[in-house]
Design a protein around this motif. Structure first.
Motif, short mmCIF file in Angstrom:
data_model
loop_
_atom_site.label_atom_id
_atom_site.label_comp_id
_atom_site.label_asym_id
_atom_site.label_seq_id
_atom_site.Cartn_x
_atom_site.Cartn_y
_atom_site.Cartn_z
N UNK A 379 25.33 18.19 45.70
CA UNK A 379 25.69 17.00 44.91
C UNK A 379 26.22 17.37 43.53
N UNK A 380 25.95 18.59 43.08
CA UNK A 380 26.37 19.03 41.76
C UNK A 380 27.77 19.65 41.77
N UNK A 381 28.27 20.06 42.93
CA UNK A 381 29.53 20.79 43.01
C UNK A 381 30.74 19.87 42.82
N UNK A 406 34.44 18.58 48.82
CA UNK A 406 34.86 17.19 49.03
C UNK A 406 34.37 16.68 50.38
N UNK A 407 34.21 17.59 51.35
CA UNK A 407 33.67 17.20 52.66
C UNK A 407 32.15 17.27 52.63
N UNK A 408 31.60 16.50 51.73
CA UNK A 408 30.16 16.57 51.47
C UNK A 408 29.32 16.26 52.70
N UNK A 409 29.69 15.27 53.46
CA UNK A 409 28.89 14.87 54.63
C UNK A 409 28.85 15.98 55.67
N UNK A 410 29.95 16.68 55.83
CA UNK A 410 29.98 17.79 56.79
C UNK A 410 29.02 18.90 56.36
N UNK A 411 29.01 19.19 55.07
CA UNK A 411 28.11 20.23 54.54
C UNK A 411 26.66 19.80 54.69
N UNK A 412 26.36 18.55 54.32
CA UNK A 412 24.99 18.06 54.40
C UNK A 412 24.50 18.02 55.85
N UNK A 413 25.38 17.67 56.77
CA UNK A 413 25.00 17.63 58.18
C UNK A 413 24.64 19.03 58.67
N UNK A 414 25.38 20.04 58.24
CA UNK A 414 25.08 21.42 58.63
C UNK A 414 23.72 21.85 58.09
N UNK A 415 23.41 21.42 56.88
CA UNK A 415 22.10 21.75 56.29
C UNK A 415 20.98 21.05 57.05
N UNK A 416 21.18 19.78 57.35
CA UNK A 416 20.13 19.00 58.02
C UNK A 416 19.82 19.53 59.41
N UNK A 417 20.78 20.15 60.07
CA UNK A 417 20.59 20.62 61.44
C UNK A 417 19.94 21.99 61.53
N UNK A 418 19.61 22.60 60.39
CA UNK A 418 18.96 23.91 60.42
C UNK A 418 17.57 23.78 61.01
N UNK A 419 17.19 24.75 61.85
CA UNK A 419 15.87 24.74 62.49
C UNK A 419 15.33 26.17 62.51
N UNK A 420 14.02 26.33 62.34
CA UNK A 420 13.44 27.68 62.30
C UNK A 420 13.22 28.27 63.68
#
Length: 715
Positions: A379-381, A406-420
């Motif tokens: 959100x800061x970038x 600018x494609x913030x939603x795409x980046x956030x979606x990639x972060x949200x889908x991370x799994x250990x």
């Protein structure tokens, strides 16, 4: 089929009186059964043993009636049966198995050995049947009186049928796995507890002695008093703490005539303060090796005077003041402020998020917190900044190819889908991250790998020196590295410090979302935008004015004297708006506070032979390189009486607050200099110098000092 007339005739017959021997045997059997019922514990046993006990008792009673009492007249048995039958029915009353809070049947102590010595619950008598008269709980004394009465009725030695009954009782009621040993007799004739009591479910022999029984009575581990079940948290194996923290010794006091020069690399990391905060909030004093005093001091923003233009990346301010914990020494306070680049002037950023998704990250304060933290950073970038995401767990993989912010939603979606899941292939992940950083390299911009991990590299290169060499090679390409640690129990702080220092980056520890906001949002400019690299400080003290000195903190950043002028030697970096603080405790010559005895022979000449500058306390030199240059530049500052204030209270609020933090860090490390300096005095100084505190960092510091005071010794 029995004729009705015969039944009528039998009903009208008078019942003959039983003989004394049969009556005594029946009464003795009934009282033994009653004693067993008395000893049954109502403590939760959590097993289906009650059903097995019923089956055994039924079989016992059947065999008694069919095989043992058949030799006696039927009329005698009819007389004895009501007495023994009632007591046996009381004994056979079934109780449902007691379950734990999760509805599962727990193990009994007879089934599983006890790891720790629990308190033994007192036996409680089961409630009698509604049709039966109420009974009071019998004490041991009551049992002894009852046995005396029984001895008067029964013959001195039991007859053969009675002995057979007693033998059958032993066979049927003894535990299957471990037969109960016969009770040892004391001088008084009472049964004494033996070591077998432990096998029968007692925590100590004295506990078994509390349950006295008649000679011949047999103890069964499923009928005796059982210890209370162990709490679940005690039964759980303690998780191994695998944190790796670098150990170091506190800086010593140096005699100026022998060693007048101090050299070190600057440190803008803040991980230590977060370690300390987490430990104190969890109710424990921190491990002294996690307390790096300079990182605690530099955790806070200070309003030092900065440079006027970016041509000079930082400005230094030196202040000499009295030492609050030693009235005979002084503090030389060195403050450096980096040039604060305005957001509109910040260069484009090419960031690669290198995220550890190994199995060890599957904890709330690790991967879930990490994902929230990086969402804040996104959100800061600015829109034209670039983000890539690489994960590593067993094998490294690219989750997100270079993508504009600018494609913030795409980046956030990639972060949200991370799994250990998986082991930790840190080396492969770092190589893949640097590869992506080179693909989208921004000339004259910010190119940085941001490693987020709990520090566990257990696949590939695991040696810190190997990782250090890998990072050193990559930094020469212009791609820097910052490290963000998460979680406890598996943290490799030593590795984090090593690769951050050699990657021209910073190391921070994120324990809360508020800390993530501070590091990645509030301090984003200083975290991401480097304005000077390989910054070194060297201080030369004047033996004519200073007899001794010691540097507070920076133990892990010490450099050799010759390293100062060697541009090949790596050192710390300063980001946009960064502030760096160093504190020396100095002993003015002739003050009487010297800790080192003067030399008797061959004392060095310290009067300078009329050389100039004898009025200076010290001479401060700072070397640095601009981000895109490999040749260092030099800034010098003489320290004279003009830099001195008469009293500690005359120093600025930021200087005084930083000194309070320095005192706190030294006290947590249990250093000699602050041994008699109380937490109350630290609180007093910090509270008076609190000043503007828009984010509440200083208020939180005050609460940490109070916590440490309650956990430690406030001298």
């Amino acid at each position: 089929m029995v004729d009705d007339n015969e039944l009528e005739r039998l009903r009208d017959l008078a019942v003959p009186a039983p003989d004394g021997e049969a009556k005594a045997r029946a009464f003795a059997a009934a009282m033994r059964a009653f004693d067993w019922q008395e000893k049954i514990s109502t403590a939760p046993q959590g097993t289906a043993a009650g059903l097995r006990l019923t089956e055994r008792a039924q079989k016992l009673w059947r065999e008694i009636m069919q095989r043992k009492l058949i030799a006696t007249p039927a009329i005698t048995a009819l007389v004895a049966l009501p007495i023994a039958g009632y007591a046996a029915f009381e004994m056979l009353k079934e109780q449902p198995p007691v379950t734990g809070g999760n509805g599962k049947i727990t193990e009994t102590v007879a089934d599983k050995p006890v790891a720790q010595k629990p308190a033994v619950e007192q036996p409680v008598i089961n409630e009698p049947l509604a049709a039966a008269p109420a009974k009071e709980k019998k004490t041991d004394a009551d049992s002894e009186d009852r046995l005396k009465d029984e001895a008067e009725v029964a013959p001195a030695s039991p007859s053969k049928p009675a002995a057979e009954v007693d033998s059958l009782v032993k066979q049927e009621m003894a535990p299957e796995a471990v037969p109960a040993p016969p009770p040892a007799q004391t001088a008084g004739g009472k049964a004494a507890a033996s070591n077998g009591a432990v096998r029968m479910g007692f925590s100590a022999p004295g506990d078994a002695a509390k349950l006295k029984r008649a000679p011949g009575a047999v103890a069964d581990s499923r009928l005796m008093v059982q210890p209370a079940p162990m709490p679940a948290d005690q039964l759980q194996p303690q998780e191994e703490n695998r944190d790796r923290i670098e150990t170091f010794k506190t800086n010593p006091v140096h005699e100026t005539t022998q060693d007048a020069v101090s050299t070190f690399s600057i440190d803008v990391d803040t991980a230590s303060y977060s370690f300390v905060r987490r430990s104190l909030k969890e109710g424990t004093l921190p491990d002294p090796d996690t307390v790096r005093v300079e990182e605690m001091i530099n955790y806070f923003p200070y309003d030092w005077k900065g440079p006027d233009s970016a041509a000079t990346p930082f400005n230094s301010t030196v202040t000499v003041m009295p030492t609050p914990w030693n009235e005979r020494t002084k503090l030389m306070h060195v403050a450096i402020k980096g040039f604060d680049v305005k957001p509109a002037e910040q260069p484009k950023a090419n960031l690669v998020f290198l995220i550890d998704v190994s199995g060890s990250m599957d904890e709330p304060d690790k991967l879930p917190l990490l994902k929230s933290a990086f969402r804040l950073l996104v959100s800061k970038l600015k829109a034209d900044d670039t983000v890539s995401i690489v994960t590593y767990a067993g094998n490294a993989g690219t989750v997100l190819m270079p993508t504009k912010a600018a494609e913030r939603e795409k980046i956030l979606s990639a972060i949200d889908n991370l799994a250990p899941g998986g082991s930790t292939a840190g080396e492969a992940g770092i190589k893949e991250a640097y590869k992506l950083a080179q693909q989208s390299f921004v000339k004259d911009g910010i190119n940085r790998v941001m490693l987020a991990t709990d520090g566990d590299f257990n696949v590939g290169q695991t040696d810190d020196d190997d990782l250090k060499q890998l990072i050193e090679r990559e930094r020469k390409t212009g791609v820097f590295l910052s490290v963000f640690g998460f979680g406890r129990g598996n943290l490799n702080d030593q590795m984090m410090q090593t690769i951050a220092q050699n990657g021209n980056g910073t190391a921070a520890y994120i324990d809360t979302l508020a800390e993530a906001e501070k590091v990645l949002v509030e301090d984003a400019s200083s975290t991401l935008f480097t304005i000077a690299k390989d910054v070194k400080i060297q201080v030369e003290f004047n033996p004519a004015k200073v007899s001794e000195y010691r540097l507070v903190g920076y133990e892990t950043r010490a450099l050799k004297r010759e390293d100062f002028n060697n541009d090949r030697v790596d050192a710390g970096d300063i980001g946009s708006g960064h502030s760096v603080t160093a504190v020396y405790e100095i002993t003015p010559k002739g003050s009487g506070a010297e800790q080192v005895d003067p030399l008797r022979y061959g004392q060095a000449k310290v009067d300078n032979g009329g050389v100039a500058n004898t009025d200076e306390y010290a001479f401060v030199k700072i070397r640095y390189k601009l981000p895109n240059e490999n040749v260092s530049k030099l800034i010098t500052t003489p320290v004279t009486a003009a830099n001195e204030v008469k009293s500690f209270d005359e120093a600025g609020s930021d200087q005084r607050f930083s000194v309070a933090v320095a005192a706190f860090g030294q006290k947590l490390r249990d250093e000699d200099q602050t041994a008699s300096f109380g937490y109350d005095r630290i609180l007093e100084i910090a509270n008076a110098a609190r000043g503007a505190d828009p984010f509440g960092y200083r208020a939180e510091f005050l609460s940490l000092v109070r916590l440490a005071s309650s956990l430690g010794t406030n001298k």
